[in-house]
Design an enzyme around this catalytic site. Sequence first.
Site, PDB file in Angstrom:
ATOM      1  N   ASN A   1     -96.836  26.836 -24.527  1.00 23.84           N
ATOM      2  CA  ASN A   1     -95.506  26.219 -24.538  1.00 23.84           C
ATOM      3  C   ASN A   1     -94.500  27.106 -25.254  1.00 23.84           C
ATOM      4  O   ASN A   1     -93.358  27.287 -24.800  1.00 23.84           O
ATOM      5  CB  ASN A   1     -95.547  24.867 -25.255  1.00 23.84           C
ATOM      6  CG  ASN A   1     -96.403  23.832 -24.549  1.00 23.84           C
ATOM      7  OD1 ASN A   1     -96.777  23.997 -23.388  1.00 23.84           O
ATOM      8  ND2 ASN A   1     -96.725  22.764 -25.260  1.00 23.84           N
TER       9      ASN A   1
ATOM     10  N   GLY B   1     -87.230  15.683 -36.537  1.00 21.81           N
ATOM     11  CA  GLY B   1     -86.980  14.915 -35.323  1.00 21.81           C
ATOM     12  C   GLY B   1     -85.507  14.677 -35.068  1.00 21.81           C
ATOM     13  O   GLY B   1     -84.696  15.609 -35.072  1.00 21.81           O
TER      14      GLY B   1
ATOM     15  N   ALA C   1     -93.260  18.531 -26.256  1.00 20.97           N
ATOM     16  CA  ALA C   1     -93.206  19.956 -26.618  1.00 20.97           C
ATOM     17  C   ALA C   1     -91.964  20.319 -27.425  1.00 20.97           C
ATOM     18  O   ALA C   1     -91.622  21.493 -27.523  1.00 20.97           O
ATOM     19  CB  ALA C   1     -93.274  20.816 -25.359  1.00 20.97           C
ATOM     20  N   ALA C   2     -91.321  19.328 -28.031  1.00 25.03           N
ATOM     21  CA  ALA C   2     -90.070  19.614 -28.749  1.00 25.03           C
ATOM     22  C   ALA C   2     -90.280  20.657 -29.849  1.00 25.03           C
ATOM     23  O   ALA C   2     -89.481  21.590 -30.001  1.00 25.03           O
ATOM     24  CB  ALA C   2     -89.503  18.333 -29.342  1.00 25.03           C
ATOM     25  N   GLY C   3     -91.345  20.499 -30.627  1.00 26.86           N
ATOM     26  CA  GLY C   3     -91.619  21.459 -31.690  1.00 26.86           C
ATOM     27  C   GLY C   3     -91.931  22.843 -31.152  1.00 26.86           C
ATOM     28  O   GLY C   3     -91.543  23.861 -31.748  1.00 26.86           O
ATOM     29  N   ASP C   4     -92.624  22.910 -30.023  1.00 31.04           N
ATOM     30  CA  ASP C   4     -92.951  24.200 -29.426  1.00 31.04           C
ATOM     31  C   ASP C   4     -91.696  24.907 -28.929  1.00 31.04           C
ATOM     32  O   ASP C   4     -91.520  26.108 -29.118  1.00 31.04           O
ATOM     33  CB  ASP C   4     -93.939  24.011 -28.276  1.00 31.04           C
ATOM     34  CG  ASP C   4     -95.239  23.387 -28.733  1.00 31.04           C
ATOM     35  OD1 ASP C   4     -95.637  23.625 -29.886  1.00 31.04           O
ATOM     36  OD2 ASP C   4     -95.860  22.652 -27.937  1.00 31.04           O
TER      37      ASP C   4
END
Length: 303
Positions: free
Chosen positions: A45, A224, A251-254
């Site tokens: 990702n 977040g 996949a927000a952190g990725d």
Amino acid sequence: MSSKKILVVGSSNTDMVIKSAHIPKPGETIIGGTFFMNAGGKGANQAVAAARLGGDVDFIAKTGNDIFGKQALALFNAEGIHTQGVLTDAAHPSGVAMITVDDKGENSIVVASGANAALTVDDIKAQQALVTGANMVLLQLEIPMATVEYVAAIASAANKIVVLNPAPAMPLSDVLLQNISIITPNEHEAALLTGILVNTVADAETAAHILHAKGVANIIITMGAKGALLFTNGQFVFIDAIPVTAIDTTAAGDVFNGALVVALANGSDITAAVRFAVKAAAIAVTRLGAQASAPYLNEVENL
């Protein structure tokens, strides 16, 4: 393309996703909605996110000799990622993840690591030129800890920028932390690493001080929908999130981490890089899927 070379070392999975009204409790069976399969894995990702945003990306990973591995390699090549570091393991299946996404966009994930768990120190030694040839190295924790520690050690010794996304959450050795230039935990990961329950920005500042005392120069705690707290050069900067309606946070952190290293590779200072990463992550949560949710450069620049 960015002028500096980015190396991502990490996992590649195939995500099997079901949308449902809520995440089932233990022993509960529910009728869900949409099912789809999507390329995932934290390492993959991040590599795809960085490539879509214009990064010059090498990827070291291990997949099985199966349809999932072959599809993943084809997708990496289509995204313009350099794949000489993607190894095939005939003894293990490709990694898979089973994901449930509820109506609020929250998710529950179980991963079967497969070939990811067989990415060894010896594999890295055989491709050490990719590490020493990179300007910055991005790591996560879906591959063996010994491999993560080895990559961080040799990259740090070669004066590379080493970014660690400490996910999934697990304890880390002080030796590893001392080889990290930038660490990017979310609230849960920061709490596990520091013992500080992170609910507020003040909590995040306390956690960041603890991580800094362990030897990490730059700390970014992602929070977040609130935003992200940056600690650098002895100072805190809070970057507010961009208000969006989240559909899937998978996949927000990725995407955040991939965007962060691209911005740094392009010469941004770390504060500007975090702002860019926050924008990229905001777009990602408005879309279903892992790699499919990663935005392109023009989308972030126009936000």
